[in-house]
Design an enzyme around this catalytic site. Sequence first.
Site, PDB file in Angstrom:
ATOM      1  N   ASN B  16       7.163  -5.968   9.858  1.00  0.00           N
ATOM      2  CA  ASN B  16       6.607  -7.148  10.513  1.00  0.00           C
ATOM      3  C   ASN B  16       5.466  -7.751   9.723  1.00  0.00           C
ATOM      4  O   ASN B  16       4.946  -7.134   8.805  1.00  0.00           O
ATOM      5  CB  ASN B  16       6.121  -6.764  11.913  1.00  0.00           C
ATOM      6  CG  ASN B  16       7.102  -7.229  12.975  1.00  0.00           C
ATOM      7  OD1 ASN B  16       7.573  -8.352  12.935  1.00  0.00           O
ATOM      8  ND2 ASN B  16       7.418  -6.350  13.905  1.00  0.00           N
ATOM      9  N   CYS B  17       5.059  -8.930  10.136  1.00  0.00           N
ATOM     10  CA  CYS B  17       3.951  -9.668   9.537  1.00  0.00           C
ATOM     11  C   CYS B  17       2.745  -8.773   9.357  1.00  0.00           C
ATOM     12  O   CYS B  17       2.386  -8.076  10.293  1.00  0.00           O
ATOM     13  CB  CYS B  17       3.577 -10.853  10.425  1.00  0.00           C
ATOM     14  SG  CYS B  17       2.053 -11.678   9.984  1.00  0.00           S
ATOM     15  N   PRO B  18       2.065  -8.744   8.233  1.00  0.00           N
ATOM     16  CA  PRO B  18       2.270  -9.577   7.038  1.00  0.00           C
ATOM     17  C   PRO B  18       3.026  -8.869   5.919  1.00  0.00           C
ATOM     18  O   PRO B  18       3.026  -9.348   4.801  1.00  0.00           O
ATOM     19  CB  PRO B  18       0.824  -9.814   6.591  1.00  0.00           C
ATOM     20  CG  PRO B  18       0.162  -8.498   6.850  1.00  0.00           C
ATOM     21  CD  PRO B  18       0.837  -7.916   8.075  1.00  0.00           C
TER      22      PRO B  18
END
Lengths: 180, 78
Positions: B16-18
């Site tokens: 997931n982000c980032p």
Amino acid sequence: MSTTLTKTPSVSIEAAMQPTVPQQEPKLVIFAWSGELDKIWPTLILATTSAAMGQDTTVFFTFWGLFPLVKNEVRITGDTWMQKMLSIMNRGGIDHLKLSKMNFAGAGPAMMHSLAKSHNVASPSELLAMAKEMGVKLIPCQMTMDMMGLKREDLIDGLEAPAGATTALLAAQGASTLFI
Amino acid sequence: MEPTTVTRRLDVQGFNCPIPIVKTAKEMKQMAPGELIEVLATDPGSVPDFSAWSKATGNPLIEQSQDGGIYRFVLRKR
């Protein structure tokens, strides 16, 4: 193994007509004032992403923000009883951060870490390591270190030399700044 | 002439982000100008983020597709 692609022009006409010299290199300076898990997390996400975007990125850690930089295994810091009490009441280390709300004596952060793990969200300690790898400048505030009795050897490796407000503000000149 | 074959692949599925962007940036640092990289991701946020990252860094996003929940990006190193 390689895949052949349909050839597309890498630069559009509109893009080619844009001025190629940027006015100023984008920079980001974050003042990490709060040492809480839910503030340090986005701080490190923004810092690593900014570095990934090629931006010159600095995080200036001050006041409560210094405690996440204390080594996880260092338990008591400071020389005076007040400084020692401070470290007992407010344990340092990136793996020991509290939530600003719903902390529930540590149950909250444990649940948050568990949620993050099940959703493949990188932990603050992973993001901190990544920030260093990506060349994010991590500057501890010298004045806070003195006041709170934090010595350089209490803090993790890979930080810039401790500095003051002038250094932070110089880095912030012409940069986007965030106070978290 | 610029290369038209993918020479590097990065699998950031599940992350997931980032992480997808950060890992891509790290990988692309080691690439030669003109080289192509294919990135596979499952984070829906990576769709706007890869486009934004391409704009910010000037590394063109030359292909983008979706197969179920898997997003594929092809970027050229500037």
